[in-house]
Design a protein around this motif. Sequence first.
Motif, PDB file in Angstrom:
ATOM      1  N   ASP A  80       6.462   9.947  -2.665  1.00  0.00           N
ATOM      2  CA  ASP A  80       5.684   8.905  -3.357  1.00  0.00           C
ATOM      3  C   ASP A  80       4.224   8.837  -2.890  1.00  0.00           C
ATOM      4  N   TRP A  81       3.910   9.538  -1.837  1.00  0.00           N
ATOM      5  CA  TRP A  81       2.543   9.448  -1.298  1.00  0.00           C
ATOM      6  C   TRP A  81       1.520   9.945  -2.306  1.00  0.00           C
ATOM      7  N   ASN A  82       1.943  10.922  -3.101  1.00  0.00           N
ATOM      8  CA  ASN A  82       1.007  11.560  -4.032  1.00  0.00           C
ATOM      9  C   ASN A  82       1.198  11.058  -5.468  1.00  0.00           C
ATOM     10  N   ARG A  83       1.741   9.860  -5.587  1.00  0.00           N
ATOM     11  CA  ARG A  83       1.927   9.269  -6.928  1.00  0.00           C
ATOM     12  C   ARG A  83       0.921   8.140  -7.127  1.00  0.00           C
ATOM     13  N   GLN A  84       0.493   7.996  -8.395  1.00  0.00           N
ATOM     14  CA  GLN A  84      -0.455   6.911  -8.681  1.00  0.00           C
ATOM     15  C   GLN A  84       0.221   5.551  -8.504  1.00  0.00           C
ATOM     16  N   LEU A  85      -0.551   4.591  -8.006  1.00  0.00           N
ATOM     17  CA  LEU A  85       0.012   3.273  -7.682  1.00  0.00           C
ATOM     18  C   LEU A  85       0.487   2.528  -8.930  1.00  0.00           C
ATOM     19  N   ARG A  86      -0.019   2.915 -10.110  1.00  0.00           N
ATOM     20  CA  ARG A  86       0.422   2.242 -11.336  1.00  0.00           C
ATOM     21  C   ARG A  86       1.893   2.509 -11.613  1.00  0.00           C
ATOM     22  N   LYS A  87       2.460   3.528 -10.937  1.00  0.00           N
ATOM     23  CA  LYS A  87       3.877   3.857 -11.140  1.00  0.00           C
ATOM     24  C   LYS A  87       4.749   3.241 -10.042  1.00  0.00           C
ATOM     25  N   PHE A  88       4.169   2.436  -9.182  1.00  0.00           N
ATOM     26  CA  PHE A  88       4.907   1.864  -8.053  1.00  0.00           C
ATOM     27  C   PHE A  88       5.573   0.545  -8.430  1.00  0.00           C
ATOM     28  N   SER A  89       6.720   0.284  -7.796  1.00  0.00           N
ATOM     29  CA  SER A  89       7.383  -1.021  -7.961  1.00  0.00           C
ATOM     30  C   SER A  89       6.666  -2.039  -7.069  1.00  0.00           C
ATOM     31  N   LYS A  90       7.027  -3.309  -7.266  1.00  0.00           N
ATOM     32  CA  LYS A  90       6.404  -4.374  -6.475  1.00  0.00           C
ATOM     33  C   LYS A  90       6.652  -4.179  -4.964  1.00  0.00           C
ATOM     34  N   GLY A  91       7.869  -3.793  -4.659  1.00  0.00           N
ATOM     35  CA  GLY A  91       8.230  -3.583  -3.257  1.00  0.00           C
ATOM     36  C   GLY A  91       7.450  -2.425  -2.634  1.00  0.00           C
ATOM     37  N   MET A  92       7.261  -1.359  -3.431  1.00  0.00           N
ATOM     38  CA  MET A  92       6.507  -0.200  -2.913  1.00  0.00           C
ATOM     39  C   MET A  92       5.036  -0.584  -2.699  1.00  0.00           C
ATOM     40  N   LEU A  93       4.495  -1.388  -3.621  1.00  0.00           N
ATOM     41  CA  LEU A  93       3.105  -1.842  -3.461  1.00  0.00           C
ATOM     42  C   LEU A  93       2.961  -2.700  -2.207  1.00  0.00           C
ATOM     43  N   GLN A  94       4.002  -3.510  -1.948  1.00  0.00           N
ATOM     44  CA  GLN A  94       3.976  -4.362  -0.759  1.00  0.00           C
ATOM     45  C   GLN A  94       3.927  -3.501   0.509  1.00  0.00           C
ATOM     46  N   ARG A  95       4.688  -2.418   0.494  1.00  0.00           N
ATOM     47  CA  ARG A  95       4.688  -1.511   1.656  1.00  0.00           C
ATOM     48  C   ARG A  95       3.312  -0.867   1.835  1.00  0.00           C
ATOM     49  N   VAL A  96       2.719  -0.437   0.712  1.00  0.00           N
ATOM     50  CA  VAL A  96       1.377   0.160   0.782  1.00  0.00           C
ATOM     51  C   VAL A  96       0.387  -0.881   1.295  1.00  0.00           C
ATOM     52  N   GLY A  97       0.588  -2.133   0.823  1.00  0.00           N
ATOM     53  CA  GLY A  97      -0.292  -3.224   1.255  1.00  0.00           C
ATOM     54  C   GLY A  97      -0.255  -3.416   2.754  1.00  0.00           C
ATOM     55  N   ILE A  98       0.927  -3.359   3.312  1.00  0.00           N
ATOM     56  CA  ILE A  98       1.048  -3.541   4.767  1.00  0.00           C
ATOM     57  C   ILE A  98       0.477  -2.316   5.489  1.00  0.00           C
ATOM     58  N   ALA A  99       0.729  -1.134   4.929  1.00  0.00           N
ATOM     59  CA  ALA A  99       0.193   0.092   5.556  1.00  0.00           C
ATOM     60  C   ALA A  99      -1.340   0.046   5.595  1.00  0.00           C
ATOM     61  N   GLN A 100      -1.966  -0.341   4.484  1.00  0.00           N
ATOM     62  CA  GLN A 100      -3.437  -0.350   4.450  1.00  0.00           C
ATOM     63  C   GLN A 100      -4.028  -1.407   5.390  1.00  0.00           C
ATOM     64  N   SER A 101      -3.230  -2.449   5.676  1.00  0.00           N
ATOM     65  CA  SER A 101      -3.753  -3.477   6.586  1.00  0.00           C
ATOM     66  C   SER A 101      -3.797  -2.987   8.030  1.00  0.00           C
ATOM     67  N   LEU A 102      -3.192  -1.819   8.279  1.00  0.00           N
ATOM     68  CA  LEU A 102      -3.144  -1.304   9.657  1.00  0.00           C
ATOM     69  C   LEU A 102      -4.005  -0.058   9.845  1.00  0.00           C
ATOM     70  N   VAL A 103      -4.741   0.333   8.798  1.00  0.00           N
ATOM     71  CA  VAL A 103      -5.524   1.578   8.821  1.00  0.00           C
ATOM     72  C   VAL A 103      -6.466   1.644  10.018  1.00  0.00           C
ATOM     73  N   ASN A 104      -7.072   0.505  10.347  1.00  0.00           N
ATOM     74  CA  ASN A 104      -8.101   0.475  11.399  1.00  0.00           C
ATOM     75  C   ASN A 104      -7.545   0.094  12.763  1.00  0.00           C
ATOM     76  N   ASP A 105      -6.206   0.127  12.918  1.00  0.00           N
ATOM     77  CA  ASP A 105      -5.568  -0.272  14.170  1.00  0.00           C
ATOM     78  C   ASP A 105      -6.113  -1.643  14.617  1.00  0.00           C
ATOM     79  N   PRO A 106      -5.916  -2.680  13.785  1.00  0.00           N
ATOM     80  CA  PRO A 106      -6.593  -3.968  14.023  1.00  0.00           C
ATOM     81  C   PRO A 106      -6.006  -4.756  15.191  1.00  0.00           C
ATOM     82  N   GLU A 107      -6.834  -5.645  15.731  1.00  0.00           N
ATOM     83  CA  GLU A 107      -6.356  -6.549  16.790  1.00  0.00           C
ATOM     84  C   GLU A 107      -5.626  -7.737  16.167  1.00  0.00           C
ATOM     85  N   LEU A 108      -6.069  -8.133  14.985  1.00  0.00           N
ATOM     86  CA  LEU A 108      -5.448  -9.251  14.268  1.00  0.00           C
ATOM     87  C   LEU A 108      -5.005  -8.766  12.890  1.00  0.00           C
ATOM     88  N   VAL A 109      -3.745  -9.055  12.554  1.00  0.00           N
ATOM     89  CA  VAL A 109      -3.245  -8.693  11.223  1.00  0.00           C
ATOM     90  C   VAL A 109      -2.904  -9.987  10.490  1.00  0.00           C
TER      91      VAL A 109
END
Lengths: 314, 257
Positions: free
Chosen positions: A134-163
Amino acid sequence: MEHVIEIEGLTKDYEKGFLKKKKIRALEGLDLKVEPGQIFGFLGGNGAGKTTTIKILMGLIFPTGGSAKILGADISDVKIHSRIGYCPENPYFYDYLKANELMDYFGRLFGLETAKRKAVTEELLTKVGLEEKDWNRQLRKFSKGMLQRVGIAQSLVNDPELVVLDEPMSGLDPVGRREIRELIAGLRQSGKTVFMSSHILSDIEALCDNVAILRGGKLVATGRLDELLASEGGERTFEVNANGVKAIDLIGIPGSIRGAVVTEKPSGASIQVAGDEHLSTVLAEIKKAGGNVVSVQPVRQSLEELFVKETSGS
Amino acid sequence: MLRNIFAIARNTFREAVRDRVLYNLVVFVLLITGCAVFLGDLTAGNEDRTVTNIGLSAMLLFGVFIAIFVGVSLVSKEIEKRTLYTIFSKPIGRGEFIVGKYLGLCVTLLVNVAVMGIGVSLALVYIGASSLAASVWGAILLIYLELTIVTGVAILFSSFSTPALSALLTFLVWVIGHFSASLRDLAEGLGSDAARWLFGFIYYVFPNLSHYEFVTLAARGEVPPVSYIGGAALYAIVFNAILLAITIVIFRRRNLK
């Protein structure tokens, strides 16, 4: 100790109507402090002001009054965002992008080098349980749950101190919820601070060290979760379980102790009584009726009970 | 700062490509090919002028259409779809975002205009007007500069208004921009102070797009002097800088509900 989030007197009015003369107060004088290294639960019913608070912290809307600091910097300083991760409620991303392209784009915005972006993308998409196909699939084809996972993944891209996570379990199935719950718990173990709002109280109860409860834009309760759950009525409630005795044999207890409740159980009876001073009376009554005490344990109210009590104002 | 602007511009261009904005090129190629092949017999020796006129006018109209409809949605779509929530949680200033979006659309228009220009040149070569095939590029550059201003106007309106109203207002500015100089001259002739004041105001506040009208002259084989193109480019840069500055000031104060 420097607080990760420090909010003082935060107020937000939304203007309504064509002439914007009507004002609706979404948040009123909110004071809140979040200490580092903890998972902080932010609770409240619909329209309580949770998302408004988070949007102000993220610089998406501006407060009418009060101030807020994140990691010691004023929220108007966008540079501080390099140390923060954020996943909004029901995240919506550029749906023409693929999951790995989105991660790469956000990595660019944090100034990560190409090799680092690639490594972080693979690590985080794996971590949130998104299958490699699924990594190479467009997000328009993602379910709500998959988008939620991507959402959490992108929130950690910068190795943040606060999430900051707004309803992170939204749209996830039970397995997904469990995986994300473990991921959030892992964030605390790695020393990060998590500030999360959720309607799923069992997740808050399982994860959070401290909570704040909002009602109608005002803070109605805040503190350590275990202390809040134990502080109901100012006195402890006990549950005494006994066998070899029937509830009918203990009918005298509710008569002599106000508020005591006796319940029939298959192997005996269960008595709930508030106040340490009544405990000896209950134990004596059980002995007098020929029963044996099996257990005496303090009763905690559930988070759901606390939430309903605080958010309904009863 | 430049890194962020570049990343946003790159993504805006990618969005235009993936949302099939450049598909208009197919229609344009069909139109210009049709002109070159079929109009030769009908225009009695003027096919080079006809192809140039139709080609450059279509290029301007297609470009204005993209600049308005993509331009007005640049900001509003991001607000409506809440994609801005995750963007602004990154260390991105609102000014960087506006400039990045603007430049992304300008690159899209540049690709669009360049491909259309090549189409017109090839059509002119096909009908044997090779000298025009090269000389039209001055007019094409002026068309592109005009489109950058239309984009700036569209993004300004979209920073505080709805997409439909923004599109209408941008279209009106585009129309008035082509006539503002003529209206001012007309007002001078009328001798009315009120008319002179009003049309003078319009002349200075609205972009003067008559600087970029060179299609008819290009069809006659004329080439805009370098100094003229330089002046037009400077005007576009200054006007766009003002438009973007106003847009950023408005957008910085906006609550993203």
